[in-house]
Design a protein around this motif. Sequence first.
Motif, PDB file in Angstrom:
ATOM      1  N   ASP A 173       0.811  -1.216   0.000  1.00 50.29           N
ATOM      2  CA  ASP A 173       0.000   0.000   0.000  1.00 50.29           C
ATOM      3  C   ASP A 173       0.845   1.268   0.000  1.00 50.29           C
ATOM      4  O   ASP A 173       0.525   2.235  -0.684  1.00 50.29           O
ATOM      5  CB  ASP A 173      -0.932   0.008   1.224  1.00 50.29           C
ATOM      6  CG  ASP A 173      -2.016  -1.055   1.121  1.00 50.29           C
ATOM      7  OD1 ASP A 173      -2.289  -1.495  -0.014  1.00 50.29           O
ATOM      8  OD2 ASP A 173      -2.562  -1.451   2.159  1.00 50.29           O
ATOM      9  N   ASP A 174       1.929   1.277   0.761  1.00 50.05           N
ATOM     10  CA  ASP A 174       2.728   2.492   0.909  1.00 50.05           C
ATOM     11  C   ASP A 174       3.861   2.596  -0.093  1.00 50.05           C
ATOM     12  O   ASP A 174       4.575   3.595  -0.106  1.00 50.05           O
ATOM     13  CB  ASP A 174       3.306   2.569   2.338  1.00 50.05           C
ATOM     14  CG  ASP A 174       2.209   2.738   3.369  1.00 50.05           C
ATOM     15  OD1 ASP A 174       1.162   3.290   2.997  1.00 50.05           O
ATOM     16  OD2 ASP A 174       2.401   2.329   4.525  1.00 50.05           O
ATOM     17  N   GLY A 175       4.086   1.557  -0.920  1.00 48.32           N
ATOM     18  CA  GLY A 175       5.198   1.641  -1.857  1.00 48.32           C
ATOM     19  C   GLY A 175       5.643   0.293  -2.367  1.00 48.32           C
ATOM     20  O   GLY A 175       4.856  -0.462  -2.945  1.00 48.32           O
ATOM     21  N   LEU A 176       6.895  -0.047  -2.098  1.00 48.62           N
ATOM     22  CA  LEU A 176       7.502  -1.231  -2.690  1.00 48.62           C
ATOM     23  C   LEU A 176       8.478  -1.858  -1.703  1.00 48.62           C
ATOM     24  O   LEU A 176       9.281  -1.161  -1.083  1.00 48.62           O
ATOM     25  CB  LEU A 176       8.251  -0.830  -3.973  1.00 48.62           C
ATOM     26  CG  LEU A 176       8.812  -1.943  -4.842  1.00 48.62           C
ATOM     27  CD1 LEU A 176       7.679  -2.678  -5.556  1.00 48.62           C
ATOM     28  CD2 LEU A 176       9.769  -1.365  -5.882  1.00 48.62           C
ATOM     29  N   LEU A 177       8.409  -3.184  -1.557  1.00 46.86           N
ATOM     30  CA  LEU A 177       9.364  -3.927  -0.746  1.00 46.86           C
ATOM     31  C   LEU A 177       9.998  -5.009  -1.620  1.00 46.86           C
ATOM     32  O   LEU A 177       9.397  -5.467  -2.592  1.00 46.86           O
ATOM     33  CB  LEU A 177       8.680  -4.570   0.458  1.00 46.86           C
ATOM     34  CG  LEU A 177       8.137  -3.623   1.533  1.00 46.86           C
ATOM     35  CD1 LEU A 177       7.403  -4.408   2.614  1.00 46.86           C
ATOM     36  CD2 LEU A 177       9.260  -2.803   2.164  1.00 46.86           C
ATOM     37  N   VAL A 178      11.220  -5.419  -1.259  1.00 50.94           N
ATOM     38  CA  VAL A 178      11.931  -6.430  -2.044  1.00 50.94           C
ATOM     39  C   VAL A 178      12.385  -7.558  -1.126  1.00 50.94           C
ATOM     40  O   VAL A 178      13.519  -7.570  -0.640  1.00 50.94           O
ATOM     41  CB  VAL A 178      13.143  -5.821  -2.788  1.00 50.94           C
ATOM     42  CG1 VAL A 178      13.793  -6.875  -3.689  1.00 50.94           C
ATOM     43  CG2 VAL A 178      12.719  -4.623  -3.618  1.00 50.94           C
ATOM     44  N   PRO A 179      11.497  -8.525  -0.823  1.00 53.50           N
ATOM     45  CA  PRO A 179      11.935  -9.704  -0.075  1.00 53.50           C
ATOM     46  C   PRO A 179      12.900 -10.530  -0.917  1.00 53.50           C
ATOM     47  O   PRO A 179      12.874 -10.465  -2.148  1.00 53.50           O
ATOM     48  CB  PRO A 179      10.632 -10.463   0.205  1.00 53.50           C
ATOM     49  CG  PRO A 179       9.669  -9.956  -0.809  1.00 53.50           C
ATOM     50  CD  PRO A 179      10.050  -8.558  -1.121  1.00 53.50           C
ATOM     51  N   VAL A 180      13.742 -11.318  -0.250  1.00 51.62           N
ATOM     52  CA  VAL A 180      14.855 -11.995  -0.922  1.00 51.62           C
ATOM     53  C   VAL A 180      14.698 -13.511  -0.824  1.00 51.62           C
ATOM     54  O   VAL A 180      14.393 -14.057   0.251  1.00 51.62           O
ATOM     55  CB  VAL A 180      16.200 -11.549  -0.314  1.00 51.62           C
ATOM     56  CG1 VAL A 180      17.356 -12.285  -0.973  1.00 51.62           C
ATOM     57  CG2 VAL A 180      16.377 -10.042  -0.474  1.00 51.62           C
TER      58      VAL A 180
ATOM     59  N   ALA B  65       4.913  -9.302   3.342  1.00 46.25           N
ATOM     60  CA  ALA B  65       5.151  -7.916   2.936  1.00 46.25           C
ATOM     61  C   ALA B  65       3.858  -7.102   2.978  1.00 46.25           C
ATOM     62  O   ALA B  65       3.828  -5.985   3.499  1.00 46.25           O
ATOM     63  CB  ALA B  65       5.754  -7.876   1.533  1.00 46.25           C
ATOM     64  N   ARG B  66       2.781  -7.675   2.462  1.00 46.22           N
ATOM     65  CA  ARG B  66       1.515  -6.931   2.415  1.00 46.22           C
ATOM     66  C   ARG B  66       0.895  -6.772   3.798  1.00 46.22           C
ATOM     67  O   ARG B  66       0.135  -5.834   4.042  1.00 46.22           O
ATOM     68  CB  ARG B  66       0.538  -7.635   1.468  1.00 46.22           C
ATOM     69  CG  ARG B  66       1.031  -7.636   0.015  1.00 46.22           C
ATOM     70  CD  ARG B  66      -0.024  -8.161  -0.956  1.00 46.22           C
ATOM     71  NE  ARG B  66       0.496  -8.153  -2.321  1.00 46.22           N
ATOM     72  CZ  ARG B  66       0.977  -9.205  -2.952  1.00 46.22           C
ATOM     73  NH1 ARG B  66       0.956 -10.399  -2.352  1.00 46.22           N
ATOM     74  NH2 ARG B  66       1.436  -9.126  -4.184  1.00 46.22           N
ATOM     75  N   ASN B  67       1.217  -7.674   4.724  1.00 49.35           N
ATOM     76  CA  ASN B  67       0.704  -7.584   6.100  1.00 49.35           C
ATOM     77  C   ASN B  67       1.695  -6.918   7.042  1.00 49.35           C
ATOM     78  O   ASN B  67       1.497  -6.911   8.256  1.00 49.35           O
ATOM     79  CB  ASN B  67       0.371  -8.989   6.621  1.00 49.35           C
ATOM     80  CG  ASN B  67      -0.780  -9.618   5.879  1.00 49.35           C
ATOM     81  OD1 ASN B  67      -1.730  -8.934   5.514  1.00 49.35           O
ATOM     82  ND2 ASN B  67      -0.708 -10.920   5.634  1.00 49.35           N
ATOM     83  N   LYS B  68       2.770  -6.366   6.476  1.00 48.23           N
ATOM     84  CA  LYS B  68       3.803  -5.660   7.248  1.00 48.23           C
ATOM     85  C   LYS B  68       4.416  -6.548   8.314  1.00 48.23           C
ATOM     86  O   LYS B  68       4.687  -6.116   9.437  1.00 48.23           O
ATOM     87  CB  LYS B  68       3.215  -4.392   7.887  1.00 48.23           C
ATOM     88  CG  LYS B  68       2.725  -3.383   6.868  1.00 48.23           C
ATOM     89  CD  LYS B  68       2.244  -2.087   7.524  1.00 48.23           C
ATOM     90  CE  LYS B  68       1.804  -1.089   6.479  1.00 48.23           C
ATOM     91  NZ  LYS B  68       1.382   0.199   7.084  1.00 48.23           N
ATOM     92  N   LYS B  69       4.644  -7.810   7.963  1.00 48.48           N
ATOM     93  CA  LYS B  69       5.221  -8.769   8.895  1.00 48.48           C
ATOM     94  C   LYS B  69       6.634  -9.194   8.487  1.00 48.48           C
ATOM     95  O   LYS B  69       7.234 -10.032   9.153  1.00 48.48           O
ATOM     96  CB  LYS B  69       4.337 -10.020   8.983  1.00 48.48           C
ATOM     97  CG  LYS B  69       2.919  -9.750   9.489  1.00 48.48           C
ATOM     98  CD  LYS B  69       2.902  -9.261  10.917  1.00 48.48           C
ATOM     99  CE  LYS B  69       1.474  -9.103  11.432  1.00 48.48           C
ATOM    100  NZ  LYS B  69       1.451  -8.568  12.818  1.00 48.48           N
TER     101      LYS B  69
END
Length: 548
Positions: free
Chosen positions: A421-428, A451-455
């Motif tokens: 929702d707030d942008g972009l995350l890059v899990p590895v 990532a989407r649940n901020k966990k």
Amino acid sequence: MAEIINMPRLSDTMEEGVVAAWLKKVGDKIEEGDILAEIETDKATMEFESFQNGTLLYIGVQEGETAPVDQLLCIIGEEGEDVSDLVNGDSASSKDDAAKTETKDSSDSSNDNKKEESSADLPEGVIIVTMPRLSDTMEEGTVASWLKAEGDTVEEGDILAEIETDKATMEFESFNTGTLLKIGIPEGGTAKVDSLLAIIGPAGTDVSGIDTSAPATKKEEKKEEEKKAEKKQEAPKAEAKKEAAPAASNSTSTSTSSSNSNSSGRIFASPLAKKMAEDKGIDLGQVSGSGENGRIVKSDIENFKPSAGGSAAASSFVSVGTETFEEVPNSQMRKTIAKRLGESKFTAPHYYLGLDLDMDNAIASRKAINELPDTKISFNDMVIKAAAMALRLHPKVNTQWTDKNTIIAKHIHVGVAVAVDDGLLVPVLPFADQMSMQQIGGKVRELAGKARNKKLQPAEMQGSTFTISNLGMFGITEFTSIINQPNSAIMSVGAIVQKPVVKDGQIVIGNVMKITLACDHRTVDGATGAAFLQTFKSYIENPIVMYV
């Protein structure tokens, strides 16, 4: 001979640790490799194992307690050995260190005229709680909400506040017991790491002598926001005077309603209520809160019914020829995205290589694989696997640039861009070349959900050597990405589309997918990038070779 075990440094940014649990107790036999305790760092809770054999003679940091790195954690030695000298000696040095630390914290939280003030000036039992560093890249934090109010009793482990970092909104728990005497950063306030967040101590303690003022910039921002709000309220009033009597009546009632909703200043709502209101397009100023002190909660949003005059008020607010803007404060994640991608774009010389891929065989292979029991893979899983295998054959793409050296990673960790929702995350995905497509798919779904649940944990977003960004599910056929530094390349994956292609001299309908590889020209030359894409093409167009 007894040996002192100190609080270990379990991450590069760790300054202190919390003993979450002891798995051994005093008197237990210890073997090399035994897990002594679980220690909570600034990034995660990790197991700490023993490198000695013997008996656990003394525990220096109890469960739930915090201690700086290198402070006495425990003592291991021979059964019955006297360790009182070691305990007393380390306690004395620890007190000296603690005194220095308290003096530094007190000095940092005071103004320039009080920089020499020592921790001895704090009332007895009073503890300064500072803005924590909740991620390795966090430089400042925003208090999303306080779950305790001034005067509330605080127990160790209670959640004090929700703090928004550059990556997620995280709960911050107390490591101390007492009364919340002072809140140093109000809800919505932003402060640097180590700034004074709150003061905890015995009930009734006078802390008026401790400076808790917010930074001047924050106050100035609030004044500017108030001025802008006043201007916005004046504009509709001026327009209302030009309208007929019925319209003026409607405008007046609307203005009164707006004034009532903002008369108390900031609107207090839980993070979940804010998110639900944003998703449903509900103005929180029109919602009456049923929570403590009028706080808006989930049920208020679920039961909200807009007033009959809502649409009329909205239409009368913006007249023809009037330009309006809404200012939305940048989240910590958005600030970090802007900073990191700006640095990458303007420091790394990007160039781009594009390729059309024949996906007919990939579509047929995926269909056959997914017909197997308990098996499901996506085209994205195929792309990740093909890229990881191609990196193994083209290590120069799996590199990092430094001023002195080019670092070639011998391992392959693939980062997968995930929109939140707030942008972009890059899990590895660590060691992606060693995983099957089904394992890749399961891991990607797990990390994307976190990532989407901020966990997501900080460790799950670190260490990528190559990145893949896929917008095919949105129907995007072709795009370019900005390199996720310190990587040297990022692959952009488009949608599979049907289009006329030439096969065996005949024009037929084929399934085509476009990919674009962005490369850092400091580390990856054009021929190197092209060779990598040719290998990738051979894998993705003939998926069966990835099983050989």
